[in-house]
Design a protein around this motif. Sequence first.
Motif, short mmCIF file in Angstrom:
data_model
loop_
_atom_site.label_atom_id
_atom_site.label_comp_id
_atom_site.label_asym_id
_atom_site.label_seq_id
_atom_site.Cartn_x
_atom_site.Cartn_y
_atom_site.Cartn_z
N VAL A 51 -3.76 -6.70 13.04
CA VAL A 51 -3.36 -7.99 13.61
C VAL A 51 -2.57 -8.82 12.61
CG1 VAL A 51 -4.19 -10.17 14.59
CG2 VAL A 51 -5.36 -8.02 15.13
N LYS A 52 -3.05 -8.85 11.37
CA LYS A 52 -2.44 -9.76 10.40
C LYS A 52 -2.77 -9.33 8.98
CE LYS A 52 -2.80 -14.61 8.88
NZ LYS A 52 -3.52 -15.89 9.08
N ALA A 53 -1.83 -9.58 8.07
CA ALA A 53 -2.05 -9.44 6.63
C ALA A 53 -1.47 -10.67 5.96
CB ALA A 53 -1.40 -8.17 6.10
N ASP A 54 -2.09 -11.09 4.88
CA ASP A 54 -1.61 -12.29 4.20
C ASP A 54 -2.04 -12.26 2.74
OD1 ASP A 54 -0.29 -14.79 4.09
OD2 ASP A 54 -2.21 -15.84 4.20
N GLN A 55 -1.13 -12.65 1.87
CA GLN A 55 -1.42 -12.72 0.43
C GLN A 55 -1.24 -14.15 -0.06
OE1 GLN A 55 -0.40 -9.96 -3.30
NE2 GLN A 55 1.43 -10.95 -2.52
N GLY A 56 -2.17 -14.60 -0.89
CA GLY A 56 -2.08 -15.93 -1.47
C GLY A 56 -2.20 -15.84 -2.98
N LEU A 57 -1.30 -16.53 -3.69
CA LEU A 57 -1.32 -16.51 -5.15
C LEU A 57 -1.98 -17.78 -5.67
CD1 LEU A 57 2.33 -15.24 -5.82
CD2 LEU A 57 0.23 -13.91 -5.54
N GLY A 58 -2.94 -17.59 -6.58
CA GLY A 58 -3.64 -18.74 -7.13
C GLY A 58 -2.85 -19.48 -8.19
N GLY A 59 -1.81 -18.85 -8.75
CA GLY A 59 -1.01 -19.48 -9.79
C GLY A 59 -0.06 -18.47 -10.40
N ASN A 70 2.64 2.71 11.26
CA ASN A 70 3.80 2.10 10.61
C ASN A 70 3.57 0.66 10.17
OD1 ASN A 70 5.35 4.45 11.11
ND2 ASN A 70 5.75 3.76 13.19
N TYR A 71 2.33 0.20 10.23
CA TYR A 71 2.08 -1.21 9.92
C TYR A 71 2.36 -1.51 8.45
CZ TYR A 71 -0.02 -5.81 9.70
OH TYR A 71 -0.22 -7.16 9.51
N LYS A 72 3.09 -2.60 8.20
CA LYS A 72 3.37 -3.03 6.84
C LYS A 72 3.39 -4.55 6.75
CE LYS A 72 8.39 -2.63 7.51
NZ LYS A 72 9.63 -1.94 7.08
N TYR A 73 3.21 -5.03 5.55
CA TYR A 73 3.23 -6.47 5.29
C TYR A 73 4.29 -6.75 4.23
CZ TYR A 73 1.80 -10.89 3.09
OH TYR A 73 1.78 -12.15 2.55
N GLU A 74 5.09 -7.78 4.47
CA GLU A 74 6.15 -8.14 3.53
C GLU A 74 5.87 -9.52 2.94
OE1 GLU A 74 9.87 -7.85 5.55
OE2 GLU A 74 9.72 -5.66 5.83
N PHE A 75 5.97 -9.59 1.61
CA PHE A 75 5.67 -10.83 0.90
C PHE A 75 6.87 -11.22 0.04
CE2 PHE A 75 3.94 -13.13 -2.82
CZ PHE A 75 3.29 -14.17 -2.16
N PRO A 76 7.57 -12.31 0.40
CA PRO A 76 8.71 -12.76 -0.40
C PRO A 76 8.26 -13.59 -1.60
CG PRO A 76 8.47 -14.16 1.53
CD PRO A 76 7.39 -13.12 1.62
N MET A 77 8.90 -13.35 -2.76
CA MET A 77 8.54 -14.10 -3.96
C MET A 77 9.72 -14.12 -4.93
SD MET A 77 5.27 -13.66 -6.54
CE MET A 77 5.77 -12.03 -7.08
N MET A 78 10.18 -15.32 -5.28
CA MET A 78 11.23 -15.52 -6.26
C MET A 78 12.49 -14.71 -5.93
SD MET A 78 8.94 -15.58 -9.76
CE MET A 78 10.36 -15.97 -10.79
N GLY A 79 12.86 -14.69 -4.65
CA GLY A 79 14.06 -13.98 -4.23
C GLY A 79 13.87 -12.51 -3.96
N ASP A 80 12.75 -11.94 -4.38
CA ASP A 80 12.46 -10.53 -4.14
C ASP A 80 11.52 -10.39 -2.94
OD1 ASP A 80 14.00 -10.03 -6.30
OD2 ASP A 80 12.44 -9.10 -7.53
N MET A 103 8.42 -1.60 -3.20
CA MET A 103 7.41 -0.93 -2.37
C MET A 103 6.12 -0.82 -3.16
SD MET A 103 8.91 -0.39 0.51
CE MET A 103 7.75 0.72 1.30
N VAL A 104 5.06 -1.38 -2.63
CA VAL A 104 3.76 -1.36 -3.29
C VAL A 104 3.02 -0.08 -2.92
CG1 VAL A 104 1.54 -2.53 -3.55
CG2 VAL A 104 3.64 -3.87 -3.28
N LYS A 105 2.61 0.68 -3.90
CA LYS A 105 1.86 1.90 -3.62
C LYS A 105 0.42 1.55 -3.30
CE LYS A 105 0.59 6.40 -5.54
NZ LYS A 105 0.66 7.31 -6.73
N ILE A 106 -0.04 1.99 -2.13
CA ILE A 106 -1.41 1.71 -1.71
C ILE A 106 -2.16 3.03 -1.61
CG2 ILE A 106 -2.90 0.74 0.07
CD1 ILE A 106 -0.59 -1.09 0.84
N SER A 107 -3.15 3.20 -2.44
CA SER A 107 -3.96 4.41 -2.45
C SER A 107 -5.41 4.00 -2.69
CB SER A 107 -3.48 5.37 -3.54
OG SER A 107 -4.29 6.52 -3.59
#
Length: 211
Positions: A119-127, A60-70, A30-34
């Motif tokens: 409407v939408k949330a999205d995360q992109g990793l540069g590397g 209740n809006y949330k965004y889920e980002f899968p990475m390396m099995g987590d 769970m990412v803490k957002i403050s």
Amino acid sequence: MMKKTNSLVSHLTLVLALGLAILGTGCTHMVKISVKPASFPVAEKLPHQAVLVINSDLQNYKYEFPMMGDKWVFPFGQSLQDYARQVANASFQQVKEVSSEEKAAGETSADLILVPRAVKADQGLGGAFAWDKVNFTLVVEWIAKDRATHNTVWLKTITSDASETGGNAFTGDSHRKILMQKLFDDLSMKTFNAMQNAPELKSPKAVVEKK
């Protein structure tokens, strides 16, 4: 002695198997957002008595980002509520908050209903390196309706973008906090400017769109 050894080996094997099974399912983080409130420029408030709808979808809006099995979960609800309140109060003469459009329709002292929707949330990793950038996008739609007729007066989709260095295992949380602050600062200012520059919202009487 041999029986005890075999029993111990069997027990350790079972513990290891269970551990691997648990690890195989992945973990949820769970990412803490403050975020701090945005600062808006001094401007004349729009000539409307508005009622702001903060419904359960926004809460209740949330965004889920899968990475390396987590899985990383971003619970945006509270920050989105705060953002909506701050922008609305900075933009309009008077703002009252309700939990649904049905309740908003009953607020006879208001002439405008405001409905924000994530409407939408999205995360992109540069590397994969600590110095690589993490990019985040958050999209929110705003609808303004004439309270008496419930017809749409103004509709605008706001897209917020922010980038920040990813950091490592020790600094990742602090960099993520900076990223979220940038994201909501950008979202808040874009929304405020969109409302200030909307001709449909500048008139004391809303221009109702015919359906």
